[in-house]
Design an enzyme around this catalytic site. Structure first.
Site, PDB file in Angstrom:
ATOM      1  CD  GLU A   1      -1.336  -6.373   5.206  1.00 47.41           C
ATOM      2  OE1 GLU A   1      -1.083  -6.668   4.021  1.00 47.41           O
ATOM      3  OE2 GLU A   1      -1.463  -5.194   5.611  1.00 47.41           O
TER       4      GLU A   1
ATOM      5  CB  CYS B   1      -0.997  -0.057   1.148  1.00 47.82           C
ATOM      6  SG  CYS B   1      -2.482   0.901   0.788  1.00 47.82           S
TER       7      CYS B   1
ATOM      8  CG  HIS C   1      -3.670  -3.601   3.203  1.00 50.48           C
ATOM      9  ND1 HIS C   1      -2.602  -3.163   3.946  1.00 50.48           N
ATOM     10  CD2 HIS C   1      -4.285  -2.493   2.731  1.00 50.48           C
ATOM     11  CE1 HIS C   1      -2.583  -1.838   3.954  1.00 50.48           C
ATOM     12  NE2 HIS C   1      -3.597  -1.411   3.212  1.00 50.48           N
TER      13      HIS C   1
HETATM   14  N1  GLN Z   1      -1.950   6.648   2.788  1.00 45.27           N
HETATM   15  C1  GLN Z   1      -2.045   5.887   1.582  1.00 45.27           C
HETATM   16  C2  GLN Z   1      -3.375   6.054   0.892  1.00 45.27           C
HETATM   17  O1  GLN Z   1      -4.322   6.478   1.494  1.00 45.27           O
HETATM   18  C3  GLN Z   1      -1.780   4.420   1.838  1.00 45.27           C
HETATM   19  C4  GLN Z   1      -2.826   3.773   2.672  1.00 45.27           C
HETATM   20  C5  GLN Z   1      -2.371   2.468   3.262  1.00 45.27           C
HETATM   21  O2  GLN Z   1      -1.178   2.159   3.277  1.00 45.27           O
HETATM   22  N2  GLN Z   1      -3.304   1.687   3.761  1.00 45.27           N
HETATM   23  O3  GLN Z   1      -3.486   5.743  -0.270  1.00 45.27           O
END
Ligand code: GLN
EC number: 6.3.4.2
Length: 543
Positions: free
Chosen positions: A517, A381, A515
């Protein structure tokens, strides 16, 4: 009709009610029963989505896009059943819905009150979507005696009455502290806690007594006598050497037998626990060891990266190696020096998800280190976004590359997404809209390049993974980034949103916008984590 198991906690928080609920579900499943686990959170936030990870730990995202309590992650990891929006409720959500109904005029003429309106809403939540289930395990957050959990305990009391005695069981978790100076375990806090919950009309059937020392038989008898339960229902809960040993440990202590006995079920098949034995065998007898450097912002509180830590452990289970995690504060890498000394001993580097600018230059420096030194790198992410900014700056000649999350930038390699296709059609967000519940959330599919590293790892070219982000790598930068060696190997099915990047000239360099995970299980490690740990193992043989 499903039977209900209510899990409450007393004396102090952090006694592991979530793990108890997840383990109990695993044990009942191992006997062939169908279970679902639900979490009732007494706080006033509508969901934990806007809470700091320091306050509340990780926000766990479900396939259907709910931002939920991290205990739902335990539930999924232990039961393999994907949690849903309908498995987590908060006081805030209940009040929001009731007040909306009141304004609409649904209660015209009535005074809207905690009892019956709030308690009814709690009961409706517990009873929804339970067809075909044998057991519904409901965990009540907080500690008995808290003001805010009172309506939940009251709803629980009413449910026990509504559903009939034989159809619900109450499991209460307490603490039996060891008093060093006296050299004794103390049962009094447990007695008080059971008295407290009983005074609210809920007599526990089974007690899980968390303790640092084995509880002598005499103390168990005393607890049983004062707390009005059979002695066999006083279950000892010692600290476990791994969370994955908890189902086995609680089974040895008789937890599932006691719960079934309290329901009057005497013909349950014995549990098949082989898969838990296999997991513990792999954890107890590793054939190697790797150290992974996780460069993040919330490294002071391991719960902030709960699922990530578990997914790395699962990668270790898949490869039969021990995974050591070194939590590294990205901010420290922004000062001169330090980074090389800290990162050199790592067999692989991971930059996890996160929000905000603090520490970002340290994360970008870590990506650069991993790229140049050919150390396995995994960006998740925000970690993927940092990998793209690093690639833009240092391999594509776009020196001012940045993300609009951190402010205005002339080269928005990562920018706000305001429109995207979802299962329900086009989603649109205003740049200055609400922050709660408005990210791109939940399961979305991605199309993988046929010859890509990720397609080989997944063994598929169509995948579905869970998302939680507001910003996205800007597809307009695809060409310069690819010229710099960073290939866009996964895209949303409409081709608009970059989902995965990788470097074919590097042994293991992958960034993902989702994600992974969140979907890893001890008995089904996520392929990306299994492959990442395998790459770390290869790297460990080189250094
Ligand atoms: N802050 C980033 C976004 O909003 C990544 C979000 C995250 O890592 N869950 O896109």
């Amino acid at each position: 009709m499903a039977r209900f198991i209510f899990v409450t906690g007393g004396v102090v928080s952090s006694l592991g009610k979530g793990l108890l609920s997840a383990s109990l579900a695993a044990l009942l499943q191992a006997r062939g029963y169908k279970c679902r686990i639900r979490k009732f959170d007494p706080y006033l936030n509508v969901d934990p989505g806007t809470m700091s990870p320091y306050q509340h730990g990780e926000v766990y995202v479900t396939d259907d896009g709910a931002e939920t309590d991290l205990d739902l992650g335990h539930y999924e990891r232990f039961s393999g059943v994907s949690a849903k929006q309908s498995d987590n409720i908060t006081t805030g959500r209940i009040y929001r819905d009731i007040i909306a109904r009141e304004r609409r005029g649904d209660y015209l003429g009535a005074t809207v009150q905690v009892v019956p309106h709030v308690t009814n809403a709690i009961k409706e939540f517990a009873l929804a979507e339970i067809e075909g289930l044998d057991f519904v395990i409901c965990e009540i957050g907080g500690t008995v005696g808290d003001i805010e959990s009172l309506p939940f305990i009251e709803a629980l009391r009413q449910l026990r009455n509504d559903l009939g005695r034989g159809n619900t069981v109450s499991v209460h978790t307490t603490l039996v502290p060891w008093i060093k100076a006296a050299g004794e375990l103390k049962t009094k806090p447990t007695q008080h806690s059971v008295r407290e919950i009983s005074s609210l009309g809920v007599q526990p059937d089974v007690l899980l007594c968390r303790a640092e020392m084995p509880i002598p038989d005499g103390d168990k008898a005393k607890i049983a006598q004062f707390c009005n339960v059979p002695k066999s229902a006083v279950i000892e809960g010692l600290d476990a050497r791994s969370i994955y040993d908890v189902p086995l440990q609680y089974h040895r202590e008789g937890l599932d037998d006691e719960v079934l006995r309290a329901f009057g079920i005497s013909d349950a098949p014995p549990p098949e626990l082989e898969r838990w034995d296999e997991i513990m065998d792999r954890l107890d007898n590793p054939e190697g060891e790797v150290t992974i450097g996780v460069v993040g912002k919330y490294v002071g509180l391991p719960d902030a990266y709960k699922s990530l830590r578990e997914a790395l452990v699962h990668g270790g289970i898949a490869n039969r190696v021990k995974v050591n995690i070194k939590w590294l504060d990205a901010e420290l890498f922004e000062q001169d020096g330090g980074i090389v000394g800290e990162l050199e001993p790592m067999h692989a580097i991971l930059v996890p998800g996160g929000f905000g600018e603090r520490g970002s230059e340290g994360k970008i420096a870590s990506v650069r280190f991993a790229r140049e030194r050919k150390v396995p790198f995994f960006g998740i992410c925000l970690g993927m976004q940092m990998a793209c900014i690093e690639g833009a700056r240092n391999t594509a000649g776009i020196g001012q590359a940045n993300t609009t999350e951190f402010g205005d930038t002339p080269e928005p390699v990562v920018g706000l997404i305001t429109e995207w296709m979802s299962r329900e059609g086009l989603q649109a967000r205003a740049a200055d809209g609400d922050l709660g519940g408005t990210m791109r959330l939940g399961a979305y599919e991605a199309e993988l390049g046929g010859n890509s590293h990720v397609a080989a790892i997944y063994g598929a070219t169509r995948i579905s993974e869970r998302h939680r982000h507001r910003y996205e790598v800007n597809a307009h930068y695809k060409e310069p980034l690819e010229r710099g060696g960073l290939v866009f190997s996964g895209l949303s099915p409409d081709g608009c949103l970059p989902e995965i990047v990788e470097r074919p000239d590097h042994p293991w360099f992958i960034g993902v916008q989702f994600h992974p995970e969140l979907k890893s299980r001890p008995f089904a490690p996520h392929p990306l984590f299994a492959s990442f740990i395998e790459a770390a193992l290869k790297q460990s043989r080189l250094v």
